[in-house]
Design an enzyme around this catalytic site. Sequence first.
Site, mmCIF file in Angstrom:
data_model
loop_
_atom_site.group_PDB
_atom_site.id
_atom_site.type_symbol
_atom_site.label_atom_id
_atom_site.label_comp_id
_atom_site.label_asym_id
_atom_site.label_seq_id
_atom_site.Cartn_x
_atom_site.Cartn_y
_atom_site.Cartn_z
ATOM 1 N N HIS A 206 20.643 13.946 -23.961
ATOM 2 C CA HIS A 206 21.882 13.217 -23.673
ATOM 3 C C HIS A 206 22.433 12.616 -24.957
ATOM 4 O O HIS A 206 21.803 12.666 -26.013
ATOM 5 C CB HIS A 206 21.663 12.157 -22.597
ATOM 6 C CG HIS A 206 20.754 11.031 -22.976
ATOM 7 N ND1 HIS A 206 19.402 11.201 -23.181
ATOM 8 C CD2 HIS A 206 21.001 9.704 -23.190
ATOM 9 C CE1 HIS A 206 18.853 10.036 -23.492
ATOM 10 N NE2 HIS A 206 19.798 9.122 -23.511
ATOM 11 N N HIS B 48 23.289 9.521 -26.126
ATOM 12 C CA HIS B 48 23.099 8.189 -26.699
ATOM 13 C C HIS B 48 22.608 8.260 -28.142
ATOM 14 O O HIS B 48 21.811 9.129 -28.504
ATOM 15 C CB HIS B 48 22.143 7.365 -25.841
ATOM 16 C CG HIS B 48 22.776 6.845 -24.589
ATOM 17 N ND1 HIS B 48 22.052 6.404 -23.502
ATOM 18 C CD2 HIS B 48 24.089 6.696 -24.244
ATOM 19 C CE1 HIS B 48 22.872 6.007 -22.554
ATOM 20 N NE2 HIS B 48 24.108 6.174 -22.979
ATOM 21 N N ASP C 226 20.506 6.712 -29.957
ATOM 22 C CA ASP C 226 19.082 6.697 -30.286
ATOM 23 C C ASP C 226 18.387 8.009 -29.926
ATOM 24 O O ASP C 226 17.167 8.133 -30.082
ATOM 25 C CB ASP C 226 18.374 5.524 -29.608
ATOM 26 C CG ASP C 226 18.411 5.578 -28.098
ATOM 27 O OD1 ASP C 226 19.420 6.038 -27.536
ATOM 28 O OD2 ASP C 226 17.422 5.160 -27.463
ATOM 29 N N HIS C 227 19.159 8.997 -29.502
ATOM 30 C CA HIS C 227 18.616 10.332 -29.241
ATOM 31 C C HIS C 227 19.260 11.411 -30.112
ATOM 32 O O HIS C 227 18.790 12.546 -30.114
ATOM 33 C CB HIS C 227 18.779 10.697 -27.764
ATOM 34 C CG HIS C 227 17.898 9.886 -26.866
ATOM 35 N ND1 HIS C 227 16.740 10.373 -26.296
ATOM 36 C CD2 HIS C 227 17.987 8.590 -26.471
ATOM 37 C CE1 HIS C 227 16.165 9.428 -25.583
ATOM 38 N NE2 HIS C 227 16.907 8.333 -25.664
ATOM 39 N N HIS D 234 21.542 8.269 -15.810
ATOM 40 C CA HIS D 234 21.537 7.449 -17.023
ATOM 41 C C HIS D 234 22.837 7.670 -17.785
ATOM 42 O O HIS D 234 23.482 6.728 -18.237
ATOM 43 C CB HIS D 234 20.316 7.836 -17.855
ATOM 44 C CG HIS D 234 20.146 7.036 -19.098
ATOM 45 N ND1 HIS D 234 19.886 5.682 -19.089
ATOM 46 C CD2 HIS D 234 20.176 7.402 -20.409
ATOM 47 C CE1 HIS D 234 19.770 5.252 -20.333
ATOM 48 N NE2 HIS D 234 19.947 6.280 -21.157
ATOM 49 N N ASP E 72 15.803 10.218 -20.767
ATOM 50 C CA ASP E 72 15.828 8.865 -20.209
ATOM 51 C C ASP E 72 16.120 8.862 -18.710
ATOM 52 O O ASP E 72 16.553 7.845 -18.163
ATOM 53 C CB ASP E 72 16.870 8.015 -20.931
ATOM 54 C CG ASP E 72 16.432 7.629 -22.341
ATOM 55 O OD1 ASP E 72 15.358 8.086 -22.782
ATOM 56 O OD2 ASP E 72 17.178 6.895 -23.008
ATOM 57 N N HIS F 48 11.103 7.221 -24.124
ATOM 58 C CA HIS F 48 10.743 5.894 -24.627
ATOM 59 C C HIS F 48 9.344 5.505 -24.180
ATOM 60 O O HIS F 48 8.861 5.934 -23.116
ATOM 61 C CB HIS F 48 11.727 4.836 -24.125
ATOM 62 C CG HIS F 48 13.102 4.954 -24.713
ATOM 63 N ND1 HIS F 48 13.467 4.344 -25.883
ATOM 64 C CD2 HIS F 48 14.195 5.638 -24.288
ATOM 65 C CE1 HIS F 48 14.739 4.635 -26.158
ATOM 66 N NE2 HIS F 48 15.195 5.420 -25.196
#
Length: 255
Positions: A56, A58, A60-61, A114, A133, A171
């Site tokens: 996805h 985001h 942080d990915h 998410h 996530d 995570h």
Amino acid sequence: MPALIEVFPCRSDNIGVLIHDPATGATAAIDAPEADPILEVLAAKNWSLTDVLVTHKHADHVEGILPLKDRYDLRVTGPGAEAGDIPGLDVAVREGDRVRVGTLEAKVIATPGHTAGHIAYWFEKDEMLFAGDTLFALGCGRLFENSPEEMWQSLQKLAALPDATRLYCGHEYTQSNARFALAVTPDDPALQKRAAAIDATRAAGKLTIPVTLGEEKATNPFLRANEPALAKAVGLENGRAADVFAALRRWKDKF
């Protein structure tokens, strides 16, 4: 030949994963939270990165994608519904598409919740699920763009996969998720045993991933919203599973 997997910490609480196909030397990163930890593991294993499989959009990915592209001639695959938000995307995929890493093959599963375009990668032959996530060990992702009903349906898709499937998530939230799960069903002996094992694993400085889907189906409250004990815990006896799930997610958001 079976896939080789390396799991390692990234950022503050992300989990980095590399999949290596010994037959061809192809290596994929699942998401790219940051480049340096990925590069360090690649160097230690003497592997060359050929692919990034994005779950996805985001930050942080995906923040490590372009630095990795500067180092390797690699292919970035990700959700077509979020193509405009994923830097360096080469291949856009959707529900039912197939993705290959050398001789390894994954099926793309759409898991909105998410984020609206979130996907997971299921390597059926190798019994591996990379859920990003959507599904965590003993937890699930926050709902940023979809309804609880949609997230519940996404989780049901993943729960339908075989119990022996190894879950890799985005995570390391397992210890805090265990505390929440115990607040929901404090007298569950299987959960109590698992929570103690998780505490020991984290105390030893180790990651808790992977886990099996069988473990998750037995102890993850978000996969058990159709069970009477979970409905009772949120005061919705005989309530719809999606409503029980929604109540659990609201509780977790404030926990």
